[in-house]
Design an enzyme around this catalytic site. Structure first.
Site, short mmCIF file in Angstrom:
data_model
loop_
_atom_site.label_atom_id
_atom_site.label_comp_id
_atom_site.label_asym_id
_atom_site.label_seq_id
_atom_site.Cartn_x
_atom_site.Cartn_y
_atom_site.Cartn_z
N SER A 27 -4.33 44.48 16.44
CA SER A 27 -5.41 43.74 17.09
C SER A 27 -5.32 42.23 16.88
CB SER A 27 -6.77 44.16 16.52
OG SER A 27 -7.08 45.45 16.91
N HIS A 57 -4.91 43.79 22.56
CA HIS A 57 -3.64 44.51 22.48
C HIS A 57 -2.91 44.36 23.81
CE1 HIS A 57 -3.97 46.99 18.75
NE2 HIS A 57 -5.21 46.57 18.87
N HIS A 79 -4.52 53.86 19.96
CA HIS A 79 -5.21 54.45 18.81
C HIS A 79 -5.69 55.85 19.17
CE1 HIS A 79 -5.79 50.10 18.82
NE2 HIS A 79 -5.85 50.13 17.51
N TYR A 81 -8.57 56.91 18.85
CA TYR A 81 -9.91 56.86 19.47
C TYR A 81 -9.86 56.54 20.96
CZ TYR A 81 -9.65 51.73 18.91
OH TYR A 81 -9.27 50.42 18.97
N GLU A 82 -8.69 56.14 21.47
CA GLU A 82 -8.61 55.84 22.91
C GLU A 82 -8.46 57.10 23.75
OE1 GLU A 82 -6.16 52.29 24.00
OE2 GLU A 82 -5.69 52.36 21.87
N ALA A 109 -5.40 45.03 11.67
CA ALA A 109 -6.60 44.33 11.21
C ALA A 109 -7.42 45.36 10.42
CB ALA A 109 -7.40 43.82 12.40
N MET A 204 -8.62 51.50 11.63
CA MET A 204 -8.61 52.59 12.62
C MET A 204 -7.21 52.90 13.14
SD MET A 204 -11.89 51.39 14.88
CE MET A 204 -13.32 50.63 14.11
N SER A 205 -6.19 52.52 12.41
CA SER A 205 -4.82 52.72 12.94
C SER A 205 -3.84 52.96 11.81
CB SER A 205 -4.39 51.47 13.72
OG SER A 205 -4.24 50.37 12.84
N ASN A 228 -12.66 41.14 7.94
CA ASN A 228 -14.09 41.18 7.57
C ASN A 228 -14.26 41.95 6.28
OD1 ASN A 228 -13.38 43.45 9.66
ND2 ASN A 228 -15.06 44.28 8.45
N HIS A 240 -15.86 43.88 17.14
CA HIS A 240 -14.47 43.78 17.59
C HIS A 240 -14.12 42.33 17.91
CE1 HIS A 240 -10.63 45.02 19.08
NE2 HIS A 240 -10.88 44.65 20.32
N1 HPA Z 1 -13.44 48.99 9.76
C1 HPA Z 1 -12.52 49.63 10.50
N2 HPA Z 1 -11.58 49.01 11.19
C2 HPA Z 1 -11.53 47.67 11.12
C3 HPA Z 1 -12.45 46.95 10.37
C4 HPA Z 1 -13.45 47.63 9.65
O1 HPA Z 1 -14.32 47.06 8.95
N3 HPA Z 1 -12.13 45.63 10.54
C5 HPA Z 1 -11.05 45.58 11.35
N4 HPA Z 1 -10.68 46.82 11.71
#
Ligand code: HPA
Length: 266
Positions: A27, A57, A79, A81-82, A109, A204-205, A228, A240
């Protein structure tokens, strides 16, 4: 409709020079490398690739050179989730293997679970927790499905990442990455649970790609850009948009690290 290209078609187009390294850019990290002698392919032109629907992406296979090192870059991933498929990256990673790649570097990320791994920093992944209960090898029939993941993250590649960071005065931490399926972010209670379980970052990846990379016999390493603090650990609103923005702002640092790293894989 134009017929899709398979790895042999691509191999013919790019010539005989071996491509040792595959690189997956996550990402907001899609433009991270200054490549020369570039050949680009959209995922929808290639057999076995799913299209990515996530903003930030690109959805391109880019083959080129960084200094002396030839590299195959997957700019953007799909991913789970897609599309609900844990093996959504199987085609692309098998493709890299078929065109001769032996080493796979993954970027992503992630949210941090630790105050000493701050937003904007980099974390080399030393191990993972698959918190999703999913696995890209579900349905695989061969005995190789019983894959040993004791050394899923290659020690020499981790050392190369750490050395590249040191040589460029880039601070990196090392930690355990937990895979949550997404696409919703985690709850604060889930993050507290993950902390107790020993995770340092969440995303998430990557985990399915690490499993697939090892399955196909690649040497694998991965690095997270911390975009974050995870849910409940700071006052900032997780989104996001924030993931993309902070990832973008770390591109220069990651670029420096990756260029220095790739030089070691001539
Ligand atoms: N959680 C899950 N996926 C992420 C996060 C998060 O806090 N930050 C960036 N991708």
């Amino acid at each position: 409709m134009k017929e899709k290209m398979d790895w042999k078609d691509v191999r013919q187009l790019i010539g005989e020079k071996p491509i040792k390294v595959g690189l997956v850019l996550g990402s907001g990290l899609g433009r991270v490398l200054p490549l020369e002698e570039v050949k680009e392919f959209n995922y929808d032109e290639l057999v076995g690739f799913n299209e990515t629907s996530v903003t930030g992406h690109q959805g391109k296979l880019i083959i080129g050179s960084v200094l002396e090192t030839k590299v195959a870059v997957l700019s953007g991933r799909t991913h789970f989730y897609e599309n609900g498929k844990p093996d959504t990256m199987r085609g692309p990673i098998e493709f890299l293997t078929k065109i001769g790649t032996s080493h796979l570097f993954l970027t992503n990320a992630a949210g941090s679970l630790k105050q000493n791994i701050p937003t904007g920093s980099l974390m080399v992944i030393k191990d993972h927790i698959n918190f999703s209960g999913l696995n890209p090898l579900i349905g695989e029939k061969s005995e190789e499905r019983f894959l040993n993941l004791t050394k899923a993250y290659n020690e020499n590649m981790i050392d190369a990442l750490l050395l590249a960071a040191k040589q460029n005065n880039i601070e990196v931490s090392q930690g355990v990455y937990a895979w949550f399926s997404g696409p919703s972010f985690e709850t604060p209670a889930e993050i507290q649970a993950l902390r107790i379980l020993g995770a340092d970052a969440v995303g998430m990846s990557t985990v399915p790609e690490v499993i697939l990379g090892n399955f196909f016999g690649l040497k694998v390493a991965a690095i997270s850009v911390i975009t974050n603090m995870a849910a409940g650990l700071s006052q900032e609103t997780i989104s996001h948009e924030q993931t993309k923005r902070i990832a973008n702002s770390c591109e220069k640092k990651l670029e420096k690290l990756l260029i220095s790293l790739l030089r070691k894989f001539k």
